[in-house]
Scaffold this motif. Sequence first.
Motif, PDB file in Angstrom:
ATOM      1  N   LEU A  35      42.690  39.997  37.935  1.00 51.29           N
ATOM      2  CA  LEU A  35      41.745  38.880  38.062  1.00 51.29           C
ATOM      3  C   LEU A  35      42.156  38.036  39.267  1.00 51.29           C
ATOM      4  O   LEU A  35      43.320  37.696  39.433  1.00 51.29           O
ATOM      5  CB  LEU A  35      41.776  38.013  36.797  1.00 51.29           C
ATOM      6  CG  LEU A  35      40.802  36.854  36.763  1.00 51.29           C
ATOM      7  CD1 LEU A  35      39.405  37.328  36.419  1.00 51.29           C
ATOM      8  CD2 LEU A  35      41.247  35.788  35.763  1.00 51.29           C
ATOM      9  N   ARG A  36      41.184  37.767  40.129  1.00 47.22           N
ATOM     10  CA  ARG A  36      41.402  36.812  41.220  1.00 47.22           C
ATOM     11  C   ARG A  36      40.234  35.838  41.192  1.00 47.22           C
ATOM     12  O   ARG A  36      39.080  36.279  41.222  1.00 47.22           O
ATOM     13  CB  ARG A  36      41.453  37.528  42.574  1.00 47.22           C
ATOM     14  CG  ARG A  36      42.760  38.248  42.842  1.00 47.22           C
ATOM     15  CD  ARG A  36      43.870  37.249  43.102  1.00 47.22           C
ATOM     16  NE  ARG A  36      45.187  37.853  42.994  1.00 47.22           N
ATOM     17  CZ  ARG A  36      45.869  38.343  44.028  1.00 47.22           C
ATOM     18  NH1 ARG A  36      45.363  38.313  45.233  1.00 47.22           N
ATOM     19  NH2 ARG A  36      47.076  38.854  43.846  1.00 47.22           N
ATOM     20  N   GLN A  37      40.549  34.541  41.187  1.00 51.52           N
ATOM     21  CA  GLN A  37      39.529  33.521  40.943  1.00 51.52           C
ATOM     22  C   GLN A  37      38.786  33.907  39.684  1.00 51.52           C
ATOM     23  O   GLN A  37      39.393  34.025  38.627  1.00 51.52           O
ATOM     24  CB  GLN A  37      38.602  33.375  42.154  1.00 51.52           C
ATOM     25  CG  GLN A  37      39.308  32.743  43.344  1.00 51.52           C
ATOM     26  CD  GLN A  37      38.365  32.458  44.477  1.00 51.52           C
ATOM     27  OE1 GLN A  37      37.813  33.388  45.067  1.00 51.52           O
ATOM     28  NE2 GLN A  37      38.186  31.191  44.792  1.00 51.52           N
ATOM     29  N   THR A  38      37.463  34.160  39.770  1.00 46.64           N
ATOM     30  CA  THR A  38      36.757  34.583  38.555  1.00 46.64           C
ATOM     31  C   THR A  38      36.357  36.047  38.628  1.00 46.64           C
ATOM     32  O   THR A  38      35.634  36.539  37.773  1.00 46.64           O
ATOM     33  CB  THR A  38      35.491  33.728  38.359  1.00 46.64           C
ATOM     34  OG1 THR A  38      34.749  33.774  39.567  1.00 46.64           O
ATOM     35  CG2 THR A  38      35.830  32.294  38.035  1.00 46.64           C
ATOM     36  N   GLU A  39      36.846  36.755  39.676  1.00 46.84           N
ATOM     37  CA  GLU A  39      36.437  38.147  39.876  1.00 46.84           C
ATOM     38  C   GLU A  39      37.435  39.094  39.204  1.00 46.84           C
ATOM     39  O   GLU A  39      38.637  39.028  39.460  1.00 46.84           O
ATOM     40  CB  GLU A  39      36.413  38.468  41.373  1.00 46.84           C
ATOM     41  CG  GLU A  39      35.576  37.525  42.199  1.00 46.84           C
ATOM     42  CD  GLU A  39      34.194  38.080  42.468  1.00 46.84           C
ATOM     43  OE1 GLU A  39      34.045  39.321  42.451  1.00 46.84           O
ATOM     44  OE2 GLU A  39      33.273  37.279  42.678  1.00 46.84           O
ATOM     45  N   SER A  40      36.913  40.013  38.400  1.00 51.18           N
ATOM     46  CA  SER A  40      37.778  41.054  37.848  1.00 51.18           C
ATOM     47  C   SER A  40      38.077  42.075  38.939  1.00 51.18           C
ATOM     48  O   SER A  40      37.243  42.338  39.795  1.00 51.18           O
ATOM     49  CB  SER A  40      37.081  41.753  36.693  1.00 51.18           C
ATOM     50  OG  SER A  40      36.889  40.858  35.643  1.00 51.18           O
ATOM     51  N   ARG A  95      39.918  43.879  44.940  1.00 51.98           N
ATOM     52  CA  ARG A  95      38.941  42.838  44.636  1.00 51.98           C
ATOM     53  C   ARG A  95      37.668  43.210  45.370  1.00 51.98           C
ATOM     54  O   ARG A  95      37.705  43.495  46.567  1.00 51.98           O
ATOM     55  CB  ARG A  95      39.444  41.480  45.122  1.00 51.98           C
ATOM     56  CG  ARG A  95      38.412  40.392  44.958  1.00 51.98           C
ATOM     57  CD  ARG A  95      38.919  39.049  45.402  1.00 51.98           C
ATOM     58  NE  ARG A  95      37.826  38.080  45.279  1.00 51.98           N
ATOM     59  CZ  ARG A  95      38.005  36.781  45.141  1.00 51.98           C
ATOM     60  NH1 ARG A  95      39.199  36.279  45.131  1.00 51.98           N
ATOM     61  NH2 ARG A  95      36.965  35.985  45.031  1.00 51.98           N
ATOM     62  N   HIS A 118      47.264  34.189  31.867  1.00 54.41           N
ATOM     63  CA  HIS A 118      46.938  33.892  33.263  1.00 54.41           C
ATOM     64  C   HIS A 118      46.859  32.375  33.397  1.00 54.41           C
ATOM     65  O   HIS A 118      46.600  31.679  32.410  1.00 54.41           O
ATOM     66  CB  HIS A 118      45.578  34.548  33.575  1.00 54.41           C
ATOM     67  CG  HIS A 118      45.124  34.399  34.990  1.00 54.41           C
ATOM     68  ND1 HIS A 118      44.258  33.421  35.384  1.00 54.41           N
ATOM     69  CD2 HIS A 118      45.418  35.125  36.103  1.00 54.41           C
ATOM     70  CE1 HIS A 118      44.039  33.554  36.687  1.00 54.41           C
ATOM     71  NE2 HIS A 118      44.726  34.579  37.145  1.00 54.41           N
ATOM     72  N   SER A 120      44.704  30.530  34.317  1.00 54.07           N
ATOM     73  CA  SER A 120      43.423  29.923  33.962  1.00 54.07           C
ATOM     74  C   SER A 120      43.367  29.593  32.477  1.00 54.07           C
ATOM     75  O   SER A 120      42.383  29.038  32.005  1.00 54.07           O
ATOM     76  CB  SER A 120      42.284  30.884  34.311  1.00 54.07           C
ATOM     77  OG  SER A 120      42.435  32.088  33.586  1.00 54.07           O
ATOM     78  N   LYS A 171      43.578  31.843  30.080  1.00 56.29           N
ATOM     79  CA  LYS A 171      43.040  32.962  29.291  1.00 56.29           C
ATOM     80  C   LYS A 171      44.031  34.127  29.348  1.00 56.29           C
ATOM     81  O   LYS A 171      44.924  34.158  30.192  1.00 56.29           O
ATOM     82  CB  LYS A 171      41.707  33.410  29.884  1.00 56.29           C
ATOM     83  CG  LYS A 171      40.566  32.451  29.580  1.00 56.29           C
ATOM     84  CD  LYS A 171      39.255  33.000  30.101  1.00 56.29           C
ATOM     85  CE  LYS A 171      39.204  33.010  31.587  1.00 56.29           C
ATOM     86  NZ  LYS A 171      38.112  32.333  32.226  1.00 56.29           N
ATOM     87  N   VAL A 178      44.344  37.977  30.343  1.00 53.54           N
ATOM     88  CA  VAL A 178      43.577  38.950  31.122  1.00 53.54           C
ATOM     89  C   VAL A 178      44.398  40.239  31.257  1.00 53.54           C
ATOM     90  O   VAL A 178      45.617  40.233  31.096  1.00 53.54           O
ATOM     91  CB  VAL A 178      43.220  38.413  32.528  1.00 53.54           C
ATOM     92  CG1 VAL A 178      42.422  37.135  32.428  1.00 53.54           C
ATOM     93  CG2 VAL A 178      44.451  38.199  33.374  1.00 53.54           C
TER      94      VAL A 178
END
Lengths: 389, 433
Positions: free
Chosen positions: B37-42, B62, B86, B88, B90, B92
């Motif tokens: 996960l980077r930012q909100t991108e899987s 990414r 993570h 954030s 959450k 992941v």
Amino acid sequence: MARFSAGKAPFIRIADEKNQGTQVIMRDFIIGLLPIILFAWYKNGIKVYLEGNVSFLEMLYPLVFILLGGLISFLMEGLFFMITDPKLRELKPLMNKISTSFALIPGLLLAMVLPLYTPIWVLIFGAFMGTIVGKMLFGGFGHNIFNPALLGYIAVGFTLIGVINANGGVMNQSEVLIDAYAGATPLSLLANIKTINYDQLVTPYGTLWNFFIGTIPGALAETGALAIIIAYVWLSYRKVLKWFTPLIYVGTVFIVSWVLGAVVGDGGVWFPLYSILSGGLMFGAVLMATEPVSSPKNPLGKVFMALLLGVLTVLFRYVGNYPEGVGTSLILLNIFAMPLDRFSATIRAEGYNKKSSIIKITLFLLFVLAIAAYAIIKANGMYTAGGII
Amino acid sequence: MIVQKAKGIHIDGRKSMSKELPLQDYLNPQFVYIHLLRQTESLKRVVEVGEYVRIGQVVALREGWGPLPIHASVSGTVTAVKKVWHSSGKMVDAIEIKNDFLGAMDDSITPEKDPSSLTKEQLVEKMKQAGLSGLGGAGFPTFVKYQSKLPINTVIINAVECEPYITSDYMMIDRYPEKLLKGLHYMMASVGATRGVVAYKAYNSHITDVLTPFLPLYPGIEIYLSKDIYPAGWEKYLIQQITKKTYNSLPSEAGAIVNNAQTAMVFADMVEHNVPLIARGITITGEGIKQPRNFLVPIGTPVKDLIEQCGGYIDGLDSTKTNYIAGGPMTGRAILIDDLIVNDTLGSVIIRPIPDPKLSVECMGCGKCADACPVFLTPTEIWHASERGDIEAVKRLKASKCMGCGLCSHVCPSHIDITDFVDKAKALIRKGA
């Protein structure tokens, strides 16, 4: 592996620090009232006692009266909680609730703006109107639309002022003995003679210095301009109130009444000084116009409200039927605090350099100027500068 | 009050505790976990369980608007794909790599023969190949900024660290001052910018001391000393202060790019040695840590290992009355289980006992939040409008201008989570639009 606590950013809160938080703000507010209460006691009790006009017990009466105001509203609020909320019928939760509801303050403030010799039942009625009707019925601390103390004051002022006068109301025992006052506070004197003249308005009470110190007839604590200024400095330093609100309010009254005096025929600087030092202006500007719950939240809104208060006070005081302008304009703007807050918050968020903001601000200032102009023109037809005739 | 100039509030830095000990290398954890996960991108995983990977080998991609390769940070065998915490808040999916402690490097990691001959396009391509994203906290793919169509003349290195407690940028610059200037130099070359600025707080005179000897070697680079206020490290604030220009949505409108100090250092490594983003500096601090300090760690390192290196938690720490904060204390997130893994944007972990709660008091409308707001919003109004569900009013009150600095909650005397209410109002706009 250990389980940690949940929480929300920011994790560092000023409210968590020692000597910070709403309860400390309210404590500081009451500390700020002390010089004013002490002056009221001096003027109406100690000084009169030293002049030999009252007994020792009577000397204590002004102080007792003010504290009684606080006590009455405290008890009323406690009773209200006990009746309306079954969970609050035990001592500990009840005391916690009252200590975050700041029950003392409305009654204290109310007693401070009532005249000496106000019957106690009138004080109880005023405290009931302020605390129960003005505050608790709106949802308690933080939800009131009107300043509770002010609502109590207005209720008493418009219904029971005759009772107070019949009891010897506005003047203390020493003042009653001075013939020159002819039984009037500076503002009611002005309302009677409709003349803007130093010799007729100020000289009966001595000089403007007496106005500044506060040794003139008036309600218990409202005359002590010096004590109120000391409170203002303390409250601004402790950031209990925004320092510019009282300044703009008083400044607006100063300027508009200077122009008013000049138009009527006496442009001396004594008249604007007389204007800001008489009546409840200082008291209202420092302790009532800054009451957070019933005034706009954002700084621009506070500026707007202070300007409006200034011109409305002049209008009501010099053009209205009562020798009073501060209370009326404050209660009127309590009603408009919310729309005013929204109006100014939008301007602030848009940015002051945006065209729409400049138009809105200009329109607002024109509105303020129009009220000031109306007050001055009306006053010009009502008052004369007596000295010339 | 009326004059609208950028402003902020001084907050006690609490930084000295993590500056006591020098930056410590902790380059060989037993396991690393590369978050998918980077930012909100899987991310798309490109290695299988059981496969052997070397340092710098691409293990995930990414995709989407900011495509980047993601690299292994240690050498060893991929042992599993499992869910880990993570920053954030959450859990992941992550690639678990068992370190073989051989430090085997991918073939791509070779010294660049002549870095100064690289063209703009080649430099931006390197930025992309490095898998470089903003290490300051936002994790924005760096190369996207450098593909701007607008002319850029200023590149600003943000080493302000305006949030309390955090010192990782400070410690990294202290150790690698020249690398920072090199990175900035190459970043300027990537867009043809003539002005480079390193911004940090004025009281960090030590940074001036370590940077000054190298400054003459890199023409066009200057120092900007910022005030000790929060949020002095906010991108827009920095650009306004340094370029005297402002912008609406993107810094490039003001002809400027802002990058974090550590981002620049990684870029210097990439340009000169082709080493991609595999490690970062992190501060482990707070009153709940025995010996707070900074580490240079491979991305994917378990924070638990680092806390162990710090001597663990203080004795008798009641974790249920303590916050485990991923990120800064003003904008970070409370993590509920102390099983966090270092990812690209995690610059600090703060263990902070919660102060004793006071009696909760209603909002009295003092307006301190409106006073403190650096973008001149009135949080109380936004809060009430969003409670009424009045999207139009929320828009008129410009809730979208809020950058979530947290100052309104910070100053609230009644301890109200007003930042949270404004966040909800912002979500209302997004949903409504």
